[in-house]
Design a protein around this motif. Structure first.
Motif, PDB file in Angstrom:
ATOM      1  N   THR A   1      27.122  -4.787 -21.447  1.00 51.21           N
ATOM      2  CA  THR A   1      26.406  -3.904 -22.329  1.00 51.21           C
ATOM      3  C   THR A   1      26.496  -2.446 -22.118  1.00 51.21           C
ATOM      4  O   THR A   1      26.453  -2.097 -20.992  1.00 51.21           O
ATOM      5  CB  THR A   1      24.756  -4.294 -22.112  1.00 51.21           C
TER       6      THR A   1
ATOM      7  N   ALA B   1      26.392  -5.615 -36.296  1.00 49.08           N
ATOM      8  CA  ALA B   1      25.545  -5.414 -35.147  1.00 49.08           C
ATOM      9  C   ALA B   1      25.549  -3.916 -35.348  1.00 49.08           C
ATOM     10  O   ALA B   1      26.384  -3.215 -35.952  1.00 49.08           O
ATOM     11  CB  ALA B   1      26.086  -5.810 -33.814  1.00 49.08           C
TER      12      ALA B   1
ATOM     13  N   ASN C   1      24.442 -15.393 -21.930  1.00 46.02           N
ATOM     14  CA  ASN C   1      23.114 -14.839 -22.192  1.00 46.02           C
ATOM     15  C   ASN C   1      22.363 -14.768 -20.888  1.00 46.02           C
ATOM     16  O   ASN C   1      21.261 -14.042 -20.744  1.00 46.02           O
ATOM     17  CB  ASN C   1      22.173 -15.355 -23.406  1.00 46.02           C
TER      18      ASN C   1
ATOM     19  N   ASN D   1      29.262  -5.872 -25.374  1.00 42.02           N
ATOM     20  CA  ASN D   1      28.266  -6.738 -25.743  1.00 42.02           C
ATOM     21  C   ASN D   1      28.096  -7.073 -27.502  1.00 42.02           C
ATOM     22  O   ASN D   1      28.087  -8.029 -27.897  1.00 42.02           O
ATOM     23  CB  ASN D   1      26.883  -6.513 -25.214  1.00 42.02           C
TER      24      ASN D   1
ATOM     25  N   VAL E   1      27.347 -20.273 -24.988  1.00 42.48           N
ATOM     26  CA  VAL E   1      26.378 -18.787 -25.281  1.00 42.48           C
ATOM     27  C   VAL E   1      25.219 -18.881 -24.328  1.00 42.48           C
ATOM     28  O   VAL E   1      24.794 -17.556 -24.069  1.00 42.48           O
ATOM     29  CB  VAL E   1      25.899 -18.975 -26.748  1.00 42.48           C
TER      30      VAL E   1
ATOM     31  N   GLU F   1      28.541 -10.509 -29.382  1.00 47.07           N
ATOM     32  CA  GLU F   1      27.502 -11.023 -30.336  1.00 47.07           C
ATOM     33  C   GLU F   1      27.995 -11.238 -31.820  1.00 47.07           C
ATOM     34  O   GLU F   1      27.644 -12.481 -32.444  1.00 47.07           O
ATOM     35  CB  GLU F   1      26.333 -10.126 -30.259  1.00 47.07           C
TER      36      GLU F   1
ATOM     37  N   ILE G   1      30.072 -14.350 -31.697  1.00 53.49           N
ATOM     38  CA  ILE G   1      29.099 -15.534 -31.431  1.00 53.49           C
ATOM     39  C   ILE G   1      28.540 -15.953 -32.806  1.00 53.49           C
ATOM     40  O   ILE G   1      28.481 -17.162 -33.336  1.00 53.49           O
ATOM     41  CB  ILE G   1      27.886 -15.266 -30.556  1.00 53.49           C
TER      42      ILE G   1
END
Length: 506
Positions: free
Chosen positions: A345, A393, A335, A399, A331, A403, A406
């Motif tokens: 993104t 999210a 990032n 992205n 991770v 996320e 994750i």
């Protein structure tokens, strides 16, 4: 139109069907069915699944405000029913499939093209009471037209470069920018609904568990819980906890590998290598603990096949420590790689309004603000005894979907730790009562909500069964996500969804 009423208040005016558990089922006449569609245009009722029988159509609905779930059924003696698609676009492909399989025609539907039937079946409407002979010539499928200066078409599939299931993607592009994407699926439709009719419960469990092999635990769990609801079977607590353990291991393995595959499609191949190693560790642990790398045939109606022994209880804590350490390193790598984040993104955005209109679940829905997880609502054991957060999210891009994955991997690791600490003792299976009944259940797969409805006849024979894959509501959103993006970003968007061809083509 009626005022603000809940789903159960509205449907309770229909004829209740006895022995349908745990969610009620109501039969609606033509007038009540049309009123339901009118009410759906204003109410927060989402479609969970839609399927047919030779002379009846069924839709499972969720009241998003109350969380209540119910099934509405509509007899179709003239083999037609009013379409739900104007109120819920998520029903469009489901209704086309109902017509292909059962011959029930959706009245008022704008899209009447065949969906699963490619004109090569030995019969038309094969699940109808009286199937029709095949067409003399395979029909020509009319893709939707797009007009404008400089537009060109790019056909992709159904045969792909990788060893994956078939699906066709028809791009309309202006230069490198995608103006429209249209999918066509159903190339390897398996006829599962027909295969299940007349099978014993054990035989049916093996078939349902193979609808989408990467989600075998989730499908087997939904089928088992539907059968247990239909027969009134009470499963031992330890079986519930070990089922959940298997489901979380399946979720982690798939999320990890999806993350690696997404990065690979953004030309960051090292992440796929890292994640492949972690997935392999999970699969080997699965084999040691429960006897199968993918946990196939480990969940069955009445409980599970094999208990977790001392070797598994020793192995799991070691596996969790390794996964946490190595996953966190991966991770951090994700990032801290700007070139990778630049690809993910802002790419392939699914708006919150579309996610809600289609009732999309799983990573796709939760990355776009629809924070639904059926482990929490309606909930099922043992998650009501666990501290579980629903991940959400808002950006809706590739992205955001990474996320969410994750966060869900980390949440699942915590859930497994809780299960190990509080795992109850006792038996892991019971015999099923030999009674008839109907049941429906949901299970949260790594893709989202799997729905299974079943009717059990006397002697433990499956009379009817329908299984619904969450990909049905996610494939259409992939079409929307790629619009305005470049063609080269389609593999990235597609992998961030990771919809199931096999789960759809059942």
């Amino acid at each position: 139109m009626m005022g603000n009423v809940t789903l159960l208040e509205f449907l309770s005016a229909g004829q209740p069907v006895v022995d349908h558990r745990p969610f009620p089922r109501f039969r609606l006449d033509g007038r009540a069915w049309r009123a339901m569609i009118e009410q759906m245009a204003a109410a927060e009722w989402s479609v969970m699944a839609l399927w047919g029988e030779p002379d009846e159509v069924h839709v499972a609905l969720r009241d998003e405000e109350t969380g209540d779930i119910a099934v509405a059924s509509h007899p179709c003696p003239e083999h037609r029913f009013h379409s739900l698609a104007r109120a819920r676009p998520s029903a469009i492909r489901l209704e086309r499939a109902v017509h292909d399989l059962w011959g029930l025609a959706p009245l008022g539907a704008e899209d009447r093209r065949p969906w699963l039937d490619h004109g090569r079946w030995p019969q038309r409407h094969p699940l109808a009471a009286h199937p029709l002979p095949p067409a003399e010539q395979p029909h020509v499928y009319d893709f939707l037209a797009a007009e404008g200066h400089g537009l060109h078409q790019i056909p992709v599939g159904p045969v792909h470069a990788g060893i994956i299931e078939p699906g066709h993607f028809r791009f309309h592009a202006q230069g490198e920018t995608v103006v429209r994407l249209e999918e066509r699926l159903g190339y390897v439709h398996k006829g599962v609904a027909g295969l299940l009719a007349g099978k014993t419960i054990d035989q049916a469990a093996r078939i349902v568990g193979r609808i989408s092999g990467d989600a075998t635990v989730s499908y087997a769990l939904a089928f088992a819980r539907a059968v247990e609801a239909a027969t009134g079977c009470e499963v031992p607590p330890r079986a519930h906890w070990l089922r959940a353990l298997m489901a979380e291991l399946e979720r982690i393995a798939n999320h990890i590998f999806d993350m690696g595959a997404i990065c690979n499609d953004a030309a960051f191949a090292i992440m796929l290598s890292h994640m492949g190693v972690l997935r392999e560790r999970i699969l080997r642990a699965n084999d040691t603990m429960f006897g199968h790398r993918l946990l196939m045939d480990c969940v069955r109606p009445g409980g599970i096949v094999r208990d977790l022994g001392p070797e598994g209880l020793h192995l799991l804590p070691l596996l969790l420590r390794t996964l946490r350490k190595d996953f966190n390193r991966a991770v951090t790598l994700y990032n801290e790689t700007p070139s990778l984040l630049d690809r993910t993104t802002g790419t392939g955005i699914v708006t919150a309004s579309l996610a809600h209109r289609f009732g999309a679940g799983g990573v796709v829905g939760r990355a776009s603000g629809r924070a639904h997880d059926c482990r929490r609502s309606p909930g099922y054991p043992p998650y009501d005894d666990l501290d579980m957060a629903v991940i959400e999210a808002l950006d809706g891009d590739v992205n955001a979907r990474v996320e969410v994955r994750i966060a869900e991997v980390r949440a699942s690791l915590l859930l497994i730790s809780q299960m190990l600490a509080d795992l109850p003792k006792g038996p892991v299976s019971v015999a099923l009562p030999q009674v008839a009944g109907e049941g429906m259940a949901v299970a949260e797969s790594f893709r989202g909500e799997v729905v299974v409805w079943v009717r059990i006849g006397e002697g433990g024979v499956v009379e009817r069964c329908h299984a619904h894959d969450p990909s049905w509501f996610q494939w259409p959103l992939l079409e929307a996500a790629i619009e305005g993006n470049i063609v080269a970003d389609f593999p990235l968007c597609n992998k961030s969804f990771n919809c199931s061809y096999s789960g759809h083509d059942q």
